[in-house]
Structure formats: C-alpha cells, structure tokens
Scaffold this active site. Sequence first.
Site, short mmCIF file in Angstrom:
data_model
loop_
_atom_site.label_atom_id
_atom_site.label_comp_id
_atom_site.label_asym_id
_atom_site.label_seq_id
_atom_site.Cartn_x
_atom_site.Cartn_y
_atom_site.Cartn_z
N SER A 111 0.87 -1.22 0.01
CA SER A 111 0.00 0.13 0.09
C SER A 111 0.79 1.18 0.03
O SER A 111 1.72 1.26 0.94
CB SER A 111 -1.01 -0.13 1.17
OG SER A 111 -1.68 1.15 1.22
N GLU A 112 0.78 2.32 -0.85
CA GLU A 112 1.47 3.28 -1.00
C GLU A 112 1.66 4.21 0.10
O GLU A 112 2.65 4.89 0.09
CB GLU A 112 1.11 4.17 -2.39
CG GLU A 112 0.18 4.80 -2.36
CD GLU A 112 -1.02 3.80 -3.16
OE1 GLU A 112 -1.06 2.78 -2.80
OE2 GLU A 112 -2.06 4.67 -3.97
N ILE A 113 0.87 4.02 1.11
CA ILE A 113 0.87 4.84 2.33
C ILE A 113 2.24 4.29 3.05
O ILE A 113 2.84 5.22 3.99
CB ILE A 113 -0.28 4.76 3.11
CG1 ILE A 113 -0.37 5.89 4.45
CG2 ILE A 113 -0.61 3.25 3.76
CD1 ILE A 113 -1.54 5.72 5.28
N GLY A 114 2.59 3.09 2.76
CA GLY A 114 3.95 2.54 3.27
C GLY A 114 3.83 1.30 4.18
O GLY A 114 4.27 1.07 5.29
N SER A 150 8.51 3.64 -0.28
CA SER A 150 7.34 3.10 -1.04
C SER A 150 7.22 3.57 -2.24
O SER A 150 7.03 2.55 -3.02
CB SER A 150 6.03 3.87 -0.24
OG SER A 150 4.80 3.22 -0.62
#
Lengths: 246, 225
Positions: B50-53, B92
Amino acid sequence: MDKTYPSIEEAIVDVPDGAVIAIPGFFAAGVPRILLQALIKKGVKELTLACGCGPLLGATEELTQLVKNRQLKKVIDSYGLFRSATKGLQDPFEQAVRAGEIELEVYPMGTLAEKYRAAGAGIPAFYTPTGVGSIVEKNTVTNIVENRKPKETKVFDGEKYVLEYALKTDYAFIHAYMGDKEGNLVYRKTSRNFNHVMATAGKITIAEVENLMEPGEIDPDCVHTSGIYVQRVLKVPRIGFAITID
Amino acid sequence: MAKKFEGLPREMIAMRASKEIKDGDYVNLGIGIPTLVSNWIEGKDVILQSEIGMTKTGPLAFNDDIDQDLINASCQPVTELPGIAYFDIFDSFSMIRGGYMDVIIMGALQVNGRGDYAGWANPAARGLDIGNIGGSMDLCAGATKLFLTMTHTAPDGAPKIVNEISFPLTVKGKVNMVFTDLAVIEITSEGPVLKEVYPGLTPEDIQSVTEPKLIIAPDLKEIEL
C-alpha cells in the site's frame, strides 16, 4: 540539547504571514492536527501548505476553518480534492479553488515525496519517469492558469524523463508517536508516511509528539528521524479522530 | 442513452481480475473496484503493498480492531498480517517507481486500444481541469503489468473504451489488460483483443459499446470466474 518548548504558542511564535509549511499525513493518518489548530488560532495569513496526500481532507474541520479565516494562499498536494465531486462542489475549500481564491498545485505523489527528500538531501532537482505522456510532463498543474510554467524533459537510454525541483519549506509540522527532547522521532504504523521526508525538508522543523522521552529512552536502533533534522519538540495529547474522507 | 447490457457486479469484476495474480506477486491496488480485488486473494501467496507505506496489508478492520494509525491508501482502517512491514513514503515510491511491483490494478475513466488511459481528472464533473493524481502516475510508470478494472460504459451509456481519450491522460501505452462488467480485453501491439465475454453476450454486442475495432480471440470464451 533540550529542544522542547513549553507551549504550542511559543513553538510557532515566529511563523509569519506568507510562510510555506510542510504538512505531512496521508488522509487521516499522521496529520499534525494540534499544530494546525495552533496555526488557525494564530491567524497568520497568505500561507502555502505543502502536503503529500490529502492531510487536509483527513482534517476537514481544520481545513474549513483555515479557508473561512482566509489564511490560505496555496495548497500543494497530490490528492487535494474530495473523492466525491458532489461533496467537493459544496466544500468551501474546493469552492475557493474553483473561484481561483486559493491556488491548488498538483503533483504525482511519488514526485512530491522525492521533492521533499531531495530538498532535505541537498539535491536541487531530479529527473523522474512519472507523468511522462500526461499534462504533468508539459507544465505545472495548477488551477491558476498564469502559473502553469513549462517543464523540461530529457531522454536517458531512449526513455523520456521530466525534470522536477526540490521543495524546501520554511517550516515542517511533524506528528510523531514518540520523540526525545533532542528531537529523535519514532512514528507509529502508517502514520509515518510523509513525516520523515518533510522533517528533512523544513528549514525549521517542529515536531508534536504523543510521548516525550528523555535522551536514551528510545531504542537507538529504532529511531526513524534523527534529531539533527528537528529544531523544536512539543508534547501533545493523543487525540482521537474520524478515519473517513469523502 | 441508458446502460445497454447487464453484466458482472463490481465484486465479480474484481474477482475476475484477481485470477491474473500469481503466487509470489507483489501487488498494488488502486481506489475503487481494484480495492475489492483484495477480497479474492485469500490462499494465494501474494503480498499487497500500500503506497501509504506498508507491505502485507491485512483485511479491513472493524469496531475494536480499528487503529487510527493504521489505514490503507483509500483511508480505510485495516489490520496487520503476520510479516507486515512499515516504511517511509519515499521508500514506498522507490518500490513503485523502481519496478518492484509485479501487478498494478487501477480504475479508469477511459482507455484506448493503444494502452493509454485516463483516470485522475474529470473536468466536466468538477468544473476544474485539475484533479487528484495521487499515486496513479507513479504506479503506472513503474508497472510491470498494468490492469484496469472498470465498468464497460459510463453511467450515461457512453463507451469508456474509446478511439481517442478526451479526459486528462494518466499514462501512455502501459495498459496490458482491461476487466469490465461485460468483457476481458487484452491490449496488444495489434490492438485490443476480446478474450472473454459476459455469458449470453456476443462479440457484436461488446463491439456495439466499444469504440476501437476489437480483434476476436480465436479461443474467445465466457468470462471465467
């Protein structure tokens, strides 16, 4: 080296009108809400809030207050508008953007992350493949037409890349789960997001921390942001918030 | 013009797309129908980024399991799977842009037969010619395989698989496959190939709601769920 401030008012006392402030947070997670609330109370105007992924949509009450007080000149973000166009049409921030009263400058999220990282790392600009073939390659994406400046591209090994610039900010407001008095910070789960890169990008970085520790109390192997990037530390309570965006 | 054909519900579009995900894949899912794909990968040895990290994002969290410091990139509370790891946003996007994702699944407003797609701005709906890019362009730039999940036509019945894209572009020439409520289409160098159709529909039906000329796969079949 004690960097703690006794009150939030003193921690932001020198933030002037026209300041450019980095605001981390990914929608609702990791937003420096208490510093934002102090900014509203202080009433400084002509602000540019440099964001990463919609922290102001995750802190809607603060956003609406900033808009109503006419404190915002500009927002930089990858996801600055409400997901729902219907909600957006009624939202004071979007109405101000539509009217051209507030500028919204848009970048791809990874490009923004790299703009803050580069600023903190002493790199003035960088080439990225992101956005090639889209409007992002052609000019600055903003609602203010006269600010749409052309961008440069260059071909490396047969592939085209866009030149993007570092984004240094006057201040960075940071939200950390834990911090010691010398500014070493630890984030919790996905609230880390933009906090570390923005801490490195701020000329003056102010961290609100939920847990204030003495030097030596944080496991040195687990520090996410070195205190070298952090000028001011402030203990804040852990506050609950709604995890929704429309 | 109203919707011409009934097809798969959103959940089933997601299910069909999930079949293309293989054991060992690192996968990133966009907002909307792509997020639903996560409901269909149980039992596969797949890691969601998930690109939030984080890697190894778990299922959605409810009630007492909600943690305000743990959300996915669509701002939904989620849970942790054993082996979950958190990281910084630039890390990320290093993974994303650096080509470490095996499969990227995104939603779209329009796609053409050459693999260009648009998904980040809808100027007519918003009265603004800017929108939310989010991580979409970075995900596309680094994608090994880029899949789209979407309805075949817009709510007004207009084709979303078009000859010329009228919305602001997300990326050029990167889309590999398109999964809709009516069909599965592969984008090839020869053009869009119709691979699967919703049961009861003919290739002519699909062509009637698709602008570019479809190449009919020799092994054309009904959508396999």
